[in-house]
Design a protein around this motif. Structure first.
Motif, PDB file in Angstrom:
ATOM      1  N   ILE A 180      49.408  69.685  75.269  1.00  0.00           N
ATOM      2  CA  ILE A 180      49.913  70.540  76.270  1.00  0.00           C
ATOM      3  C   ILE A 180      50.972  69.779  77.212  1.00  0.00           C
ATOM      4  CG2 ILE A 180      49.832  72.223  78.217  1.00  0.00           C
ATOM      5  CD1 ILE A 180      47.414  73.207  76.706  1.00  0.00           C
ATOM      6  N   GLU A 181      50.412  68.752  77.607  1.00  0.00           N
ATOM      7  CA  GLU A 181      51.159  67.874  78.658  1.00  0.00           C
ATOM      8  C   GLU A 181      52.210  67.044  77.958  1.00  0.00           C
ATOM      9  OE1 GLU A 181      47.832  66.948  81.867  1.00  0.00           O
ATOM     10  OE2 GLU A 181      47.631  67.995  80.055  1.00  0.00           O
ATOM     11  N   THR A 182      51.858  66.398  76.897  1.00  0.00           N
ATOM     12  CA  THR A 182      52.831  65.650  76.089  1.00  0.00           C
ATOM     13  C   THR A 182      53.900  66.419  75.397  1.00  0.00           C
ATOM     14  OG1 THR A 182      51.602  65.650  74.212  1.00  0.00           O
ATOM     15  CG2 THR A 182      51.188  63.698  75.459  1.00  0.00           C
ATOM     16  N   THR A 183      53.748  67.636  75.152  1.00  0.00           N
ATOM     17  CA  THR A 183      54.747  68.673  74.638  1.00  0.00           C
ATOM     18  C   THR A 183      55.618  68.958  75.801  1.00  0.00           C
ATOM     19  OG1 THR A 183      53.255  69.336  72.923  1.00  0.00           O
ATOM     20  CG2 THR A 183      55.135  70.651  73.161  1.00  0.00           C
ATOM     21  N   LYS A 184      55.066  69.119  76.924  1.00  0.00           N
ATOM     22  CA  LYS A 184      55.875  69.664  78.101  1.00  0.00           C
ATOM     23  C   LYS A 184      56.840  68.551  78.575  1.00  0.00           C
ATOM     24  CE  LYS A 184      54.492  69.762  82.179  1.00  0.00           C
ATOM     25  NZ  LYS A 184      53.362  69.630  82.999  1.00  0.00           N
ATOM     26  N   LYS A 229      61.140  85.108  75.180  1.00  0.00           N
ATOM     27  CA  LYS A 229      60.341  83.986  75.380  1.00  0.00           C
ATOM     28  C   LYS A 229      59.820  83.167  74.327  1.00  0.00           C
ATOM     29  CE  LYS A 229      58.607  86.036  79.607  1.00  0.00           C
ATOM     30  NZ  LYS A 229      57.496  86.645  80.666  1.00  0.00           N
ATOM     31  N   ILE A 230      59.405  81.969  74.459  1.00  0.00           N
ATOM     32  CA  ILE A 230      58.866  81.240  73.227  1.00  0.00           C
ATOM     33  C   ILE A 230      57.463  80.733  73.651  1.00  0.00           C
ATOM     34  CG2 ILE A 230      59.051  79.067  72.081  1.00  0.00           C
ATOM     35  CD1 ILE A 230      61.935  79.025  73.273  1.00  0.00           C
ATOM     36  N   PHE A 231      56.556  81.047  72.637  1.00  0.00           N
ATOM     37  CA  PHE A 231      55.324  80.483  72.816  1.00  0.00           C
ATOM     38  C   PHE A 231      55.050  79.270  71.904  1.00  0.00           C
ATOM     39  CE2 PHE A 231      50.476  80.914  71.157  1.00  0.00           C
ATOM     40  CZ  PHE A 231      50.231  80.104  72.288  1.00  0.00           C
ATOM     41  N   ILE A 232      54.763  78.402  72.587  1.00  0.00           N
ATOM     42  CA  ILE A 232      54.467  77.014  71.677  1.00  0.00           C
ATOM     43  C   ILE A 232      52.886  76.869  71.692  1.00  0.00           C
ATOM     44  CG2 ILE A 232      54.900  74.553  71.478  1.00  0.00           C
ATOM     45  CD1 ILE A 232      57.308  74.642  73.331  1.00  0.00           C
ATOM     46  N   MET A 233      52.395  76.698  70.419  1.00  0.00           N
ATOM     47  CA  MET A 233      50.893  76.577  70.114  1.00  0.00           C
ATOM     48  C   MET A 233      50.706  75.280  69.757  1.00  0.00           C
ATOM     49  SD  MET A 233      48.153  79.088  68.232  1.00  0.00           S
ATOM     50  CE  MET A 233      48.556  78.481  66.670  1.00  0.00           C
ATOM     51  N   VAL A 234      49.835  74.441  70.660  1.00  0.00           N
ATOM     52  CA  VAL A 234      49.495  72.985  70.153  1.00  0.00           C
ATOM     53  C   VAL A 234      48.191  73.162  69.940  1.00  0.00           C
ATOM     54  CG1 VAL A 234      51.248  71.923  71.520  1.00  0.00           C
ATOM     55  CG2 VAL A 234      49.011  72.155  72.508  1.00  0.00           C
ATOM     56  N   PRO A 235      47.576  72.046  69.023  1.00  0.00           N
ATOM     57  CA  PRO A 235      46.291  71.979  68.645  1.00  0.00           C
ATOM     58  C   PRO A 235      45.170  71.403  69.666  1.00  0.00           C
ATOM     59  CG  PRO A 235      47.472  70.321  67.318  1.00  0.00           C
ATOM     60  CD  PRO A 235      48.435  71.058  68.003  1.00  0.00           C
ATOM     61  N   GLN A 238      59.713  84.821  85.423  1.00  0.00           N
ATOM     62  CA  GLN A 238      60.914  84.467  84.653  1.00  0.00           C
ATOM     63  C   GLN A 238      60.701  83.421  83.782  1.00  0.00           C
ATOM     64  OE1 GLN A 238      63.764  86.359  85.331  1.00  0.00           O
ATOM     65  NE2 GLN A 238      62.036  87.427  86.416  1.00  0.00           N
ATOM     66  N   GLU A 239      59.427  83.018  83.744  1.00  0.00           N
ATOM     67  CA  GLU A 239      59.000  81.711  82.854  1.00  0.00           C
ATOM     68  C   GLU A 239      59.167  82.163  81.618  1.00  0.00           C
ATOM     69  OE1 GLU A 239      56.472  82.047  85.262  1.00  0.00           O
ATOM     70  OE2 GLU A 239      56.183  80.316  86.098  1.00  0.00           O
ATOM     71  N   LYS A 240      60.128  81.381  80.575  1.00  0.00           N
ATOM     72  CA  LYS A 240      60.441  81.448  79.334  1.00  0.00           C
ATOM     73  C   LYS A 240      59.672  80.847  78.112  1.00  0.00           C
ATOM     74  CE  LYS A 240      63.913  84.526  79.794  1.00  0.00           C
ATOM     75  NZ  LYS A 240      63.674  85.004  81.171  1.00  0.00           N
ATOM     76  N   ILE A 241      59.193  79.503  78.654  1.00  0.00           N
ATOM     77  CA  ILE A 241      58.454  78.876  77.560  1.00  0.00           C
ATOM     78  C   ILE A 241      57.203  78.626  77.875  1.00  0.00           C
ATOM     79  CG2 ILE A 241      58.563  76.755  76.173  1.00  0.00           C
ATOM     80  CD1 ILE A 241      61.460  76.504  76.653  1.00  0.00           C
ATOM     81  N   ILE A 242      56.104  79.048  77.006  1.00  0.00           N
ATOM     82  CA  ILE A 242      54.802  79.071  77.304  1.00  0.00           C
ATOM     83  C   ILE A 242      54.103  78.228  76.441  1.00  0.00           C
ATOM     84  CG2 ILE A 242      52.663  80.408  77.667  1.00  0.00           C
ATOM     85  CD1 ILE A 242      54.917  82.922  77.509  1.00  0.00           C
ATOM     86  N   ILE A 243      53.375  77.188  76.818  1.00  0.00           N
ATOM     87  CA  ILE A 243      52.622  76.111  76.001  1.00  0.00           C
ATOM     88  C   ILE A 243      51.102  76.351  75.875  1.00  0.00           C
ATOM     89  CG2 ILE A 243      52.458  73.781  75.141  1.00  0.00           C
ATOM     90  CD1 ILE A 243      54.962  73.266  76.843  1.00  0.00           C
ATOM     91  N   GLY A 244      50.713  76.480  75.104  1.00  0.00           N
ATOM     92  CA  GLY A 244      49.009  76.576  75.244  1.00  0.00           C
ATOM     93  C   GLY A 244      48.372  76.120  73.927  1.00  0.00           C
ATOM     94  N   LEU A 292      59.858  84.113  69.742  1.00  0.00           N
ATOM     95  CA  LEU A 292      59.228  82.866  68.727  1.00  0.00           C
ATOM     96  C   LEU A 292      57.956  82.479  69.037  1.00  0.00           C
ATOM     97  CD1 LEU A 292      60.409  81.066  66.541  1.00  0.00           C
ATOM     98  CD2 LEU A 292      61.042  79.687  68.419  1.00  0.00           C
ATOM     99  N   ILE A 293      57.094  82.225  67.801  1.00  0.00           N
ATOM    100  CA  ILE A 293      55.939  81.589  68.046  1.00  0.00           C
ATOM    101  C   ILE A 293      56.253  80.139  67.253  1.00  0.00           C
ATOM    102  CG2 ILE A 293      53.529  81.605  67.378  1.00  0.00           C
ATOM    103  CD1 ILE A 293      53.470  84.506  67.663  1.00  0.00           C
ATOM    104  N   TYR A 294      56.005  79.092  68.114  1.00  0.00           N
ATOM    105  CA  TYR A 294      56.373  77.801  67.601  1.00  0.00           C
ATOM    106  C   TYR A 294      54.908  76.902  67.181  1.00  0.00           C
ATOM    107  CZ  TYR A 294      58.930  73.381  66.548  1.00  0.00           C
ATOM    108  OH  TYR A 294      59.580  72.264  66.287  1.00  0.00           O
ATOM    109  N   ILE A 295      54.662  76.666  66.251  1.00  0.00           N
ATOM    110  CA  ILE A 295      53.502  75.891  66.019  1.00  0.00           C
ATOM    111  C   ILE A 295      53.632  74.371  65.698  1.00  0.00           C
ATOM    112  CG2 ILE A 295      51.140  75.888  64.839  1.00  0.00           C
ATOM    113  CD1 ILE A 295      51.737  79.091  64.208  1.00  0.00           C
ATOM    114  N   VAL A 296      53.029  73.627  66.956  1.00  0.00           N
ATOM    115  CA  VAL A 296      53.087  72.245  66.417  1.00  0.00           C
ATOM    116  C   VAL A 296      52.109  71.687  65.599  1.00  0.00           C
ATOM    117  CG1 VAL A 296      52.923  70.028  67.987  1.00  0.00           C
ATOM    118  CG2 VAL A 296      54.156  72.094  68.829  1.00  0.00           C
ATOM    119  N   ASP A 297      52.132  70.825  64.922  1.00  0.00           N
ATOM    120  CA  ASP A 297      51.302  70.136  63.978  1.00  0.00           C
ATOM    121  C   ASP A 297      50.290  71.322  63.054  1.00  0.00           C
ATOM    122  OD1 ASP A 297      51.881  67.680  64.312  1.00  0.00           O
ATOM    123  OD2 ASP A 297      50.154  67.348  65.729  1.00  0.00           O
ATOM    124  N   ALA A 298      51.131  72.229  62.589  1.00  0.00           N
ATOM    125  CA  ALA A 298      50.558  73.516  61.803  1.00  0.00           C
ATOM    126  C   ALA A 298      49.341  73.022  60.991  1.00  0.00           C
ATOM    127  CB  ALA A 298      51.775  74.096  61.331  1.00  0.00           C
TER     128      ALA A 298
END
Ligand SMILES: [Zn+2]
Length: 754
Positions: free
Chosen positions: A303-307, A292-298, A342-348, A362-368
């Motif tokens: 969350i919506e625009t990234t999705k 799974k991938i966790f995408i962290m947005v500030p 089964q969800e594989k990509i989690i955005i929060g 993987l942890i993927y950090i947007v606008d770190a």
């Protein structure tokens, strides 16, 4: 064996770990992270507690753990790593940390189950309460009997167990399925049948919204349709699992940009076509391993625009968003969903980091770089730092995405601590114009918008293009600047701009004790043109309305615009062609929108009294450049400043800024710790700060201050600040920083108070 437990978080004043003996019968299966019942207080009331640690011996243990509730721990080691990180500060309430890490519902929901072995021994009044398995699940209305039941337990007639209740947690929805389409009486019933034939099983709620209740009920009564229950799921995205969206490009799996087998921090530059492709390759790499991938947005709205941006490329992956506003109940549902699904990509956003995600790859950090990844209210934490901790524990890679690297990421790349995935990226040159506002002033033009920028705005509007104008955030402390020569009075010790207090016309430093009276006459050029620098977004709005009376204007700052509205503006083609805002408007979801971006007063960023002022300015100017499709106009009183000059020469900027930081012993060469002392007596607070400073200095740490805060008082408490620069901290230092009855102490690993 001893269990160290944390008591029920509902009681906030309790902030200690308590020691309890473990009964021999429990020793085999009690584990860290389980919930237990312990006797507490003089009356030995049973309370729910959480096992934080298991140790061999203790001097303070006097009582036994009464009962172990869980069969397996409700949290794993990752929880304890984050727990330790958040409780390092001795003044942090353990209850606050628990609330951050675990939804409250884990503590609340348990129920008593009374087990009898022989009903003939049970008093008559209770016999009918027991089921076939001789169990009685105590409901709220039965609670008055608990005292009597405990007596029965002491006599050995029943045993009382506490079970973690699922009853309160799961929520069910009624759905309707079609049984006999031929059974119907009238047209409105036919419509319901047709609906079910077309759309398949439908929730009753949805049917009730469209058809009459009596028709639905008639069909149920005649068994044409049937009700059934499903566990309620929170799927805000309403994503249709069967829907197929064509994938734009098939990404080859031969390309393996990152090493998934170990913890490593990667940096990549976002918001460019090349980097989007790279990101997709990385995601495919992780997903192909079943992880799974966790995408962290500030920001929440991201969350919506990234999705939306990702769903085109990952149509068959399912999404869960974890917005922090979810209630405890919803959060609990999310927990289960992530674990089972089964969800594989989690955005929060940052709060989602505390959810345990199994098979995370993987942890993927947007606008770190975005400071919104930190919390500034309540319990302080930096989610990017905690994500690194989590990544190290799980032995998985972390990706830091930013449109421009921060100074510390750049330094980490130089040191080899971070791998640069965008090394070969060459940014396209954009048209940048720098307007010298001193010249404007000398030529008698004193408006907020220079004649050049005004002309450029007109041209864009004539061509039906959009314009973004940026003024600085207003929350920074005010400072002063000479409008003729751009001189800014600075603290001699730190070189950071002095704060200005309008009330008593004084200039002072927030890090050291330095202060001096404000003078209008500039010591450098001799002109009486030193003035304070504020924000003036309202002023700008008024002025733009005068200039362009026919245009409607969208204002973007923390107060004027909700995330939802901002999101709608980004997603839809709205009528406003002029957007004005603080740097909040620079959140990079806005791509391909603005022809022209104007920075009205770059000096508002460059000269704020913060050590990160140049870096912040550079990152924001780069973002502005990224956002401008065609043309970036920068108005400044200091056109030769290296931050502005080096906008197209990143390496030059980093080298100059890093050498400044090295000389001033600031991050990334030293770490910082800020200490705020709050007390009713100014003298006592100040003296206490001085004592701490002396002791820390004895430990070999460099300490600046004590200095008074910009806001002298907060809730009738005087505020005094210390700043510590260090390379390594000894944990024993924290014992010096414990609050006492008179002085409250707060600490953060950065400079956030002024
Ligand atoms: Zn001057």
């Amino acid at each position: 064996m001893i269990a160290q437990v944390i008591l029920d978080i509902a009681h906030e004043q309790i902030n200690t770990v308590y020691d309890y003996f473990i009964k021999p019968v429990d020793i085999q299966h009690i584990k860290k992270g389980m919930r237990v019942m312990v006797p507490f207080g003089t009356s030995d009331t049973l309370r729910m507690a959480f096992v934080y640690n298991i140790i061999e011996t203790s001097d303070s243990a006097k009582k036994y753990v009464e009962e172990v509730i869980d069969i397996k721990p409700i949290v794993d080691d990752e929880f304890f790593i984050l727990f330790d990180a958040l409780t390092q500060d001795p003044n942090v309430l353990i209850s606050d940390v628990m609330q951050t890490l675990l939804p409250k519902i884990f503590w609340m929901s348990y129920q008593h189950v009374v087990q009898a072995s022989d009903l003939s021994q049970i008093p008559d009044e209770f016999v009918h309460k027991f089921n076939k398995r001789l169990e009685w699940v105590i409901k709220d209305k039965d609670k008055s009997h608990l005292y009597k039941l405990k007596k029965l337990e002491q006599q050995g007639i029943v045993t009382i167990k506490r079970h973690v209740s699922k009853r309160n947690i799961q929520t069910y929805e009624t759905w309707i399925e079609l049984k006999e389409p031929e059974i119907r009486k009238n047209d409105s019933q036919l419509k319901i049948i047709q609906h079910l034939l077309t759309y398949g099983n439908t929730s009753k709620k949805e049917l009730l919204a469209q058809y009459s209740k009596s028709s639905i009920q008639w069909l149920i009564d005649h068994e044409a349709i049937k009700e059934f229950l499903v566990e309620k799921r929170i799927d805000h995205h309403k994503f249709n699992r069967n829907q197929q969206i064509k994938t734009g490009s098939n990404i080859s799996l031969d390309n393996q940009p990152i090493d998934l087998s170990k913890h490593q921090i990667y940096a990549l530059k976002g918001y460019r076509n090349e980097s989007i492709e790279l990101r997709n390759q990385i995601f495919n790499q992780v997903l192909s391993q079943g992880k799974k991938i966790f995408i962290m947005v500030p920001e929440r709205f991201m969350i919506e625009t990234t999705k939306d941006a990702l769903i085109k490329n990952f149509p068959n992956e399912l999404w869960i968003e974890l917005p922090s506003e979810l209630s405890d109940k919803e959060l609990y549902l999310r927990y289960n969903q992530i674990e089972e699904s089964q969800e594989k990509i989690i955005i929060g956003n940052k709060k989602a980091l505390f959810t345990q995600m199994h098979h995370l790859g993987l942890i993927y950090i947007v606008d770190a770089n975005d400071s919104t990844h930190q919390t500034f209210e309540g319990l302080y934490y930096d989610a990017v730092e905690l994500a690194k901790l989590k990544g190290r524990h799980l032995n998985i890679p972390i990706c830091l995405e930013a449109d421009t690297y921060s100074v510390s990421v750049y330094q980490d790349i130089l040191n080899g601590n971070v791998v640069d995935l965008s090394e070969d990226l060459i940014d396209d040159e954009k048209h940048i114009t720098i307007v010298d506002m001193k010249k404007e002033l000398m030529e008698g033009h004193t408006k907020m918008i220079s004649r050049y920028l005004e002309e450029e705005i007109k041209i864009s509007l004539l061509n039906h293009q959009k314009v973004l104008l940026i003024l600085n955030h207003k929350s920074y402390a005010p400072f002063v600047m000479c409008r003729t020569c751009s001189y800014v009075p600075k603290d001699p010790e730190t070189g950071i701009a002095l704060n200005y207090s309008e009330k008593n016309h004084m200039l002072y430093s927030h890090m050291t004790k330095h202060q001096e009276p404000f003078q209008k006459t500039c010591p450098v050029c001799g002109k009486p043109t030193i003035k304070s620098v504020g924000s003036g977004l309202e002023q700008l709005e008024k002025y733009i309305k005068e200039l362009f009376p026919l245009e409607s204007i969208l204002r973007v700052d923390q107060d004027s615009l909700s995330n939802r509205k901002l999101y709608q503006y980004i997603m839809n083609d709205s009528k406003e062609r002029i957007v004005i805002g603080t740097q909040m408007a620079l959140k990079t979801s806005w791509v391909n929108t603005f022809n022209l971006v104007g920075i009205l007063m770059a000096d508002q960023w460059l000269k704020v009294p913060r050590y990160q002022a140049y870096e912040d300015s550079y990152l924001m100017l780069k973002k502005s450049k990224q956002l401008a499709l065609n043309h970036l106009v920068i108005q400044t009183y200091d056109p030769l400043h290296f931050v502005i000059k080096d906008l197209n020469k990143e390496v030059d900027f980093y080298q100059e800024e890093l050498s400044n930081r090295k000389i001033s012993k600031l991050p990334p060469f030293r770490n910082l710790l800020q200490i705020k002392l709050l007390g009713m007596s100014y003298l006592k607070t100040y003296q206490h700060a001085f004592v701490i400073k002396e002791k820390l200095t004895e430990m070999g740490l460099q300490v600046l201050g004590p200095a008074q805060s910009v806001k002298l008082k907060e809730n009738q408490h005087y505020q005094v600040l210390l700043t510590v620069k260090y390379q390594h901290l000894e944990p024993r230092m924290y014992s010096l920083l414990k609050s006492n009855e008179q002085i409250k102490i707060k600490i953060v690993p950065d400079i956030i108070w002024y």
